[in-house]
Write a protein that holds these residues in place. Structure first.
Motif, PDB file in Angstrom:
ATOM      1  N   MET A   1     -12.607 -18.459 -29.348  1.00 52.44           N
ATOM      2  CA  MET A   1     -13.474 -17.619 -28.562  1.00 52.44           C
ATOM      3  C   MET A   1     -14.951 -17.897 -28.865  1.00 52.44           C
ATOM      4  O   MET A   1     -15.793 -17.818 -27.977  1.00 52.44           O
ATOM      5  N   TYR A   2     -15.233 -18.199 -30.139  1.00 49.63           N
ATOM      6  CA  TYR A   2     -16.610 -18.484 -30.558  1.00 49.63           C
ATOM      7  C   TYR A   2     -17.209 -19.611 -29.728  1.00 49.63           C
ATOM      8  O   TYR A   2     -18.338 -19.520 -29.253  1.00 49.63           O
ATOM      9  N   ARG A   3     -16.450 -20.684 -29.535  1.00 49.23           N
ATOM     10  CA  ARG A   3     -16.955 -21.835 -28.761  1.00 49.23           C
ATOM     11  C   ARG A   3     -17.289 -21.432 -27.329  1.00 49.23           C
ATOM     12  O   ARG A   3     -18.246 -21.932 -26.747  1.00 49.23           O
ATOM     13  N   TRP A   4     -16.500 -20.540 -26.729  1.00 51.55           N
ATOM     14  CA  TRP A   4     -16.773 -20.081 -25.361  1.00 51.55           C
ATOM     15  C   TRP A   4     -18.064 -19.267 -25.306  1.00 51.55           C
ATOM     16  O   TRP A   4     -18.830 -19.372 -24.343  1.00 51.55           O
ATOM     17  N   ILE A   5     -18.305 -18.476 -26.319  1.00 49.42           N
ATOM     18  CA  ILE A   5     -19.550 -17.693 -26.365  1.00 49.42           C
ATOM     19  C   ILE A   5     -20.748 -18.621 -26.523  1.00 49.42           C
ATOM     20  O   ILE A   5     -21.780 -18.445 -25.856  1.00 49.42           O
ATOM     21  N   VAL A   6     -20.635 -19.616 -27.380  1.00 43.02           N
ATOM     22  CA  VAL A   6     -21.715 -20.599 -27.537  1.00 43.02           C
ATOM     23  C   VAL A   6     -21.910 -21.365 -26.225  1.00 43.02           C
ATOM     24  O   VAL A   6     -23.049 -21.609 -25.801  1.00 43.02           O
ATOM     25  N   PHE A   7     -20.804 -21.711 -25.565  1.00 46.75           N
ATOM     26  CA  PHE A   7     -20.894 -22.373 -24.266  1.00 46.75           C
ATOM     27  C   PHE A   7     -21.653 -21.494 -23.271  1.00 46.75           C
ATOM     28  O   PHE A   7     -22.541 -21.963 -22.559  1.00 46.75           O
TER      29      PHE A   7
ATOM     30  N   ALA B   1     -30.396 -14.469 -16.401  1.00 46.51           N
ATOM     31  CA  ALA B   1     -29.916 -15.555 -17.272  1.00 46.51           C
ATOM     32  C   ALA B   1     -30.408 -15.355 -18.701  1.00 46.51           C
ATOM     33  O   ALA B   1     -29.669 -15.598 -19.663  1.00 46.51           O
ATOM     34  N   LEU B   2     -31.651 -14.885 -18.865  1.00 44.69           N
ATOM     35  CA  LEU B   2     -32.191 -14.632 -20.201  1.00 44.69           C
ATOM     36  C   LEU B   2     -31.410 -13.521 -20.895  1.00 44.69           C
ATOM     37  O   LEU B   2     -31.129 -13.607 -22.098  1.00 44.69           O
ATOM     38  N   MET B   3     -31.040 -12.494 -20.143  1.00 45.17           N
ATOM     39  CA  MET B   3     -30.258 -11.397 -20.714  1.00 45.17           C
ATOM     40  C   MET B   3     -28.905 -11.918 -21.220  1.00 45.17           C
ATOM     41  O   MET B   3     -28.490 -11.604 -22.345  1.00 45.17           O
ATOM     42  N   ILE B   4     -28.233 -12.748 -20.424  1.00 43.98           N
ATOM     43  CA  ILE B   4     -26.950 -13.319 -20.838  1.00 43.98           C
ATOM     44  C   ILE B   4     -27.151 -14.239 -22.037  1.00 43.98           C
ATOM     45  O   ILE B   4     -26.364 -14.216 -22.994  1.00 43.98           O
ATOM     46  N   LEU B   5     -28.206 -15.030 -22.008  1.00 50.27           N
ATOM     47  CA  LEU B   5     -28.522 -15.941 -23.116  1.00 50.27           C
ATOM     48  C   LEU B   5     -28.664 -15.176 -24.425  1.00 50.27           C
ATOM     49  O   LEU B   5     -28.076 -15.536 -25.444  1.00 50.27           O
ATOM     50  N   VAL B   6     -29.441 -14.088 -24.396  1.00 49.56           N
ATOM     51  CA  VAL B   6     -29.678 -13.299 -25.612  1.00 49.56           C
ATOM     52  C   VAL B   6     -28.391 -12.616 -26.070  1.00 49.56           C
ATOM     53  O   VAL B   6     -28.049 -12.660 -27.258  1.00 49.56           O
ATOM     54  N   LEU B   7     -27.676 -11.997 -25.131  1.00 44.65           N
ATOM     55  CA  LEU B   7     -26.428 -11.316 -25.511  1.00 44.65           C
ATOM     56  C   LEU B   7     -25.401 -12.292 -26.079  1.00 44.65           C
ATOM     57  O   LEU B   7     -24.771 -12.006 -27.113  1.00 44.65           O
ATOM     58  N   ALA B   8     -25.232 -13.430 -25.425  1.00 43.53           N
ATOM     59  CA  ALA B   8     -24.282 -14.431 -25.935  1.00 43.53           C
ATOM     60  C   ALA B   8     -24.738 -14.961 -27.291  1.00 43.53           C
ATOM     61  O   ALA B   8     -23.908 -15.197 -28.184  1.00 43.53           O
ATOM     62  N   GLY B   9     -26.040 -15.128 -27.467  1.00 37.59           N
ATOM     63  CA  GLY B   9     -26.560 -15.589 -28.760  1.00 37.59           C
ATOM     64  C   GLY B   9     -26.302 -14.581 -29.866  1.00 37.59           C
ATOM     65  O   GLY B   9     -25.931 -14.948 -30.981  1.00 37.59           O
ATOM     66  N   ILE B  10     -26.504 -13.315 -29.556  1.00 37.45           N
ATOM     67  CA  ILE B  10     -26.248 -12.269 -30.558  1.00 37.45           C
ATOM     68  C   ILE B  10     -24.753 -12.197 -30.882  1.00 37.45           C
ATOM     69  O   ILE B  10     -24.368 -12.119 -32.054  1.00 37.45           O
ATOM     70  N   ILE B  11     -23.907 -12.251 -29.857  1.00 36.15           N
ATOM     71  CA  ILE B  11     -22.455 -12.219 -30.089  1.00 36.15           C
ATOM     72  C   ILE B  11     -22.027 -13.427 -30.920  1.00 36.15           C
ATOM     73  O   ILE B  11     -21.254 -13.297 -31.881  1.00 36.15           O
ATOM     74  N   ALA B  12     -22.535 -14.607 -30.574  1.00 39.32           N
ATOM     75  CA  ALA B  12     -22.209 -15.805 -31.358  1.00 39.32           C
ATOM     76  C   ALA B  12     -22.724 -15.674 -32.782  1.00 39.32           C
ATOM     77  O   ALA B  12     -22.057 -16.101 -33.736  1.00 39.32           O
ATOM     78  N   GLY B  13     -23.900 -15.075 -32.937  1.00 35.27           N
ATOM     79  CA  GLY B  13     -24.454 -14.861 -34.278  1.00 35.27           C
ATOM     80  C   GLY B  13     -23.587 -13.951 -35.124  1.00 35.27           C
ATOM     81  O   GLY B  13     -23.381 -14.205 -36.315  1.00 35.27           O
ATOM     82  N   VAL B  14     -23.047 -12.907 -34.510  1.00 34.75           N
ATOM     83  CA  VAL B  14     -22.152 -11.991 -35.231  1.00 34.75           C
ATOM     84  C   VAL B  14     -20.834 -12.690 -35.540  1.00 34.75           C
ATOM     85  O   VAL B  14     -20.338 -12.642 -36.669  1.00 34.75           O
ATOM     86  N   MET B  15     -20.265 -13.359 -34.519  1.00 35.88           N
ATOM     87  CA  MET B  15     -18.975 -14.043 -34.713  1.00 35.88           C
ATOM     88  C   MET B  15     -19.064 -15.146 -35.764  1.00 35.88           C
ATOM     89  O   MET B  15     -18.121 -15.353 -36.532  1.00 35.88           O
ATOM     90  N   GLY B  16     -20.181 -15.853 -35.789  1.00 32.86           N
ATOM     91  CA  GLY B  16     -20.344 -16.947 -36.744  1.00 32.86           C
ATOM     92  C   GLY B  16     -20.929 -16.517 -38.071  1.00 32.86           C
ATOM     93  O   GLY B  16     -21.195 -17.352 -38.931  1.00 32.86           O
ATOM     94  N   ASN B  17     -21.168 -15.217 -38.227  1.00 29.76           N
ATOM     95  CA  ASN B  17     -21.768 -14.676 -39.440  1.00 29.76           C
ATOM     96  C   ASN B  17     -23.132 -15.324 -39.742  1.00 29.76           C
ATOM     97  O   ASN B  17     -23.478 -15.567 -40.888  1.00 29.76           O
ATOM     98  N   TRP B  18     -23.892 -15.584 -38.694  1.00 26.18           N
ATOM     99  CA  TRP B  18     -25.189 -16.249 -38.858  1.00 26.18           C
ATOM    100  C   TRP B  18     -26.300 -15.280 -39.234  1.00 26.18           C
ATOM    101  O   TRP B  18     -27.359 -15.708 -39.704  1.00 26.18           O
TER     102      TRP B  18
END
Length: 162
Positions: free
Chosen positions: A1-7, A56-73
């Motif tokens: 799922m992480y890869r899809w969020i980064v995608f 698009a910016l809203m999706i970019l930020v939300l996906a980045g935050i979700i990926a950050g949480v999922m990846g423990n970044w």
């Protein structure tokens, strides 16, 4: 799922830059334009692209935050610096756009936004005033600063230096 969020994060960044490209081109074209009617058309095209860019910016930020949480970044500094730079870039763009392009829109008789909020279209100023205001911006400075900050953000995301 992480890869899809980064995608999704990367695709939304691509969509943002495509939509925002209309405004970037507008900034350079506006400086050269001498016909008030064409200035209005250029400003309208840019305004039409803004909602797409913001979505698009809203999706970019939300996906980045979700990926950050999922990846423990969020335990690392690079992601916080990236978010901080994105916020600085966004506020800088809004301030710049408000300072230069809102007065042009107002003078051209188009709806505009300022610190007091949204304003409907009003009467146009003289052709000379519209052209003078259209030529007052410095898109090269904006391009250089925004390109530099985006490059640093991409570098931080790719290399995760700290």
């Amino acid at each position: 799922m992480y890869r899809w969020i980064v995608f999704l994060h990367i695709v939304s960044a691509f969509a943002f830059f495509m939509a925002h490209g209309a405004s970037a081109v507008m900034a350079f074209r506006l400086q050269q334009e001498k016909d008030p009617e064409r200035i209005r058309t250029i400003l309208d095209l840019s305004s039409a692209a803004v909602p797409v860019a913001y979505f698009a910016l809203m999706i970019l930020v939300l996906a980045g935050i979700i990926a950050g949480v999922m990846g423990n970044w969020f335990s690392q500094g690079w992601i916080w610096v990236s978010l901080g730079l994105l916020i600085v870039l966004w506020f800088g763009m809004v301030m710049y756009a408000g300072r230069y392009y809102s007065p042009v829109r107002k003078a051209a008789g188009l709806p505009y936004h300022d610190r007091e909020g949204e304003h409907p279209a009003g009467p146009s100023a003289s052709s000379e005033e519209i052209i003078k205001l259209a030529q007052a911006s410095n898109p090269r400075l904006l391009l250089g600063l925004s390109f530099g900050l985006v490059a640093v953000i991409i570098w931080l995301m790719m290399f995760k230096p700290f």
